[in-house]
Scaffold this motif. Structure first.
Motif, PDB file in Angstrom:
ATOM      1  N   HIS A  86       0.844  -1.190   0.000  1.00  0.00           N
ATOM      2  CA  HIS A  86       0.000   0.000   0.000  1.00  0.00           C
ATOM      3  C   HIS A  86       0.883   1.244   0.000  1.00  0.00           C
ATOM      4  CE1 HIS A  86       0.862  -0.845   4.218  1.00  0.00           C
ATOM      5  NE2 HIS A  86       0.581   0.407   4.510  1.00  0.00           N
ATOM      6  N   TYR A  87       0.262   2.398  -0.054  1.00  0.00           N
ATOM      7  CA  TYR A  87       1.049   3.631  -0.049  1.00  0.00           C
ATOM      8  C   TYR A  87       0.407   4.658   0.876  1.00  0.00           C
ATOM      9  CZ  TYR A  87      -2.480   5.695  -3.102  1.00  0.00           C
ATOM     10  OH  TYR A  87      -3.643   6.181  -3.613  1.00  0.00           O
ATOM     11  N   TRP A  88       1.178   5.690   1.207  1.00  0.00           N
ATOM     12  CA  TRP A  88       0.694   6.794   2.037  1.00  0.00           C
ATOM     13  C   TRP A  88       1.297   8.072   1.492  1.00  0.00           C
ATOM     14  CZ3 TRP A  88       3.583   9.950   5.503  1.00  0.00           C
ATOM     15  CH2 TRP A  88       2.798  10.828   6.261  1.00  0.00           C
ATOM     16  N   PHE A  98       4.670   1.167   1.001  1.00  0.00           N
ATOM     17  CA  PHE A  98       4.814   0.314   2.175  1.00  0.00           C
ATOM     18  C   PHE A  98       4.765  -1.158   1.803  1.00  0.00           C
ATOM     19  CE2 PHE A  98       3.970   4.158   4.400  1.00  0.00           C
ATOM     20  CZ  PHE A  98       4.525   3.989   5.660  1.00  0.00           C
ATOM     21  N   VAL A  99       5.567  -1.930   2.526  1.00  0.00           N
ATOM     22  CA  VAL A  99       5.485  -3.385   2.514  1.00  0.00           C
ATOM     23  C   VAL A  99       5.056  -3.737   3.932  1.00  0.00           C
ATOM     24  CG1 VAL A  99       6.712  -5.544   2.129  1.00  0.00           C
ATOM     25  CG2 VAL A  99       7.367  -3.496   0.844  1.00  0.00           C
ATOM     26  N   MET A 124      -0.734   7.986  10.287  1.00  0.00           N
ATOM     27  CA  MET A 124      -0.819   7.705   8.850  1.00  0.00           C
ATOM     28  C   MET A 124      -2.170   7.104   8.473  1.00  0.00           C
ATOM     29  SD  MET A 124       2.939   6.172   8.192  1.00  0.00           S
ATOM     30  CE  MET A 124       4.404   7.155   8.278  1.00  0.00           C
ATOM     31  N   GLU A 125      -2.955   6.717   9.452  1.00  0.00           N
ATOM     32  CA  GLU A 125      -4.281   6.144   9.175  1.00  0.00           C
ATOM     33  C   GLU A 125      -5.180   7.130   8.449  1.00  0.00           C
ATOM     34  OE1 GLU A 125      -5.527   3.074   9.742  1.00  0.00           O
ATOM     35  OE2 GLU A 125      -3.674   2.356  10.624  1.00  0.00           O
ATOM     36  N   LYS A 126      -5.039   8.392   8.785  1.00  0.00           N
ATOM     37  CA  LYS A 126      -5.864   9.417   8.151  1.00  0.00           C
ATOM     38  C   LYS A 126      -5.314   9.741   6.783  1.00  0.00           C
ATOM     39  CE  LYS A 126      -7.058  11.437  12.548  1.00  0.00           C
ATOM     40  NZ  LYS A 126      -6.979  12.588  13.419  1.00  0.00           N
ATOM     41  N   THR A 127      -6.181   9.794   5.795  1.00  0.00           N
ATOM     42  CA  THR A 127      -5.746  10.131   4.441  1.00  0.00           C
ATOM     43  C   THR A 127      -5.583  11.635   4.311  1.00  0.00           C
ATOM     44  OG1 THR A 127      -8.020  10.201   3.686  1.00  0.00           O
ATOM     45  CG2 THR A 127      -6.838   8.127   3.393  1.00  0.00           C
ATOM     46  N   THR A 128      -4.578  12.039   3.520  1.00  0.00           N
ATOM     47  CA  THR A 128      -4.335  13.471   3.333  1.00  0.00           C
ATOM     48  C   THR A 128      -4.713  13.897   1.949  1.00  0.00           C
ATOM     49  OG1 THR A 128      -2.057  12.992   2.719  1.00  0.00           O
ATOM     50  CG2 THR A 128      -2.480  13.630   5.016  1.00  0.00           C
TER      51      THR A 128
END
Length: 128
Positions: A86-88, A98-99, A124-128
């Motif tokens: 996934h990514y952030w 992310f791995v 990082m749970e919250k999306t920006t």
């Protein structure tokens, strides 16, 4: 006239059901294991193996929670940045890949490709 059937694993003569292929569960398991071992790895197995490799490498190079490592060093250890879970995106619009819980951001410093390694944080749970 019936044709004689033999176990696919040990070649022992089979008795019983006409569609029987193995003489016992051991032969069945051994035959399938050998077939899988000889055949090319399936797509899922290849992706899963690379994800596990990437995670292990990122974890070993990121003991403190944040680190910067040259890309060629990670590649020498088998890291492939094309495999991630996934990514952030941070407030600066930088995309961390992310791995699982270990992430990396590509940077170029002094003409060399580097990765900034991070560990997933609750914010990082919250999306920006």
């Amino acid at each position: 006239m019936e044709t004689e059937k033999h176990c696919l694993a040990c070649n022992k003569k089979l008795e019983g059901r006409p569609d029987k292929k193995f003489c016992d569960p051991y032969c069945k398991s051994a035959w399938h294991y050998q077939k899988t071992k000889e055949g090319a790895a399936g797509f899922y197995a290849k992706v899963d193996r690379q994800l596990k490799t990437n995670r292990r490498i990122l974890k070993s190079f990121n003991k403190a929670g944040k680190a910067t490592v040259r890309a060629d060093i990670l590649k020498q250890h088998g890291f492939d940045p094309n495999y991630f879970t996934h990514y952030w995106k941070n407030s600066k619009k930088e995309v961390y890949l992310f791995v699982y819980e270990f992430g990396f951001l590509t940077r170029y410093e002094n003409g060399k490709k580097k990765y900034v390694l991070v560990t997933w944080q609750n914010y990082m749970e919250k999306t920006t």
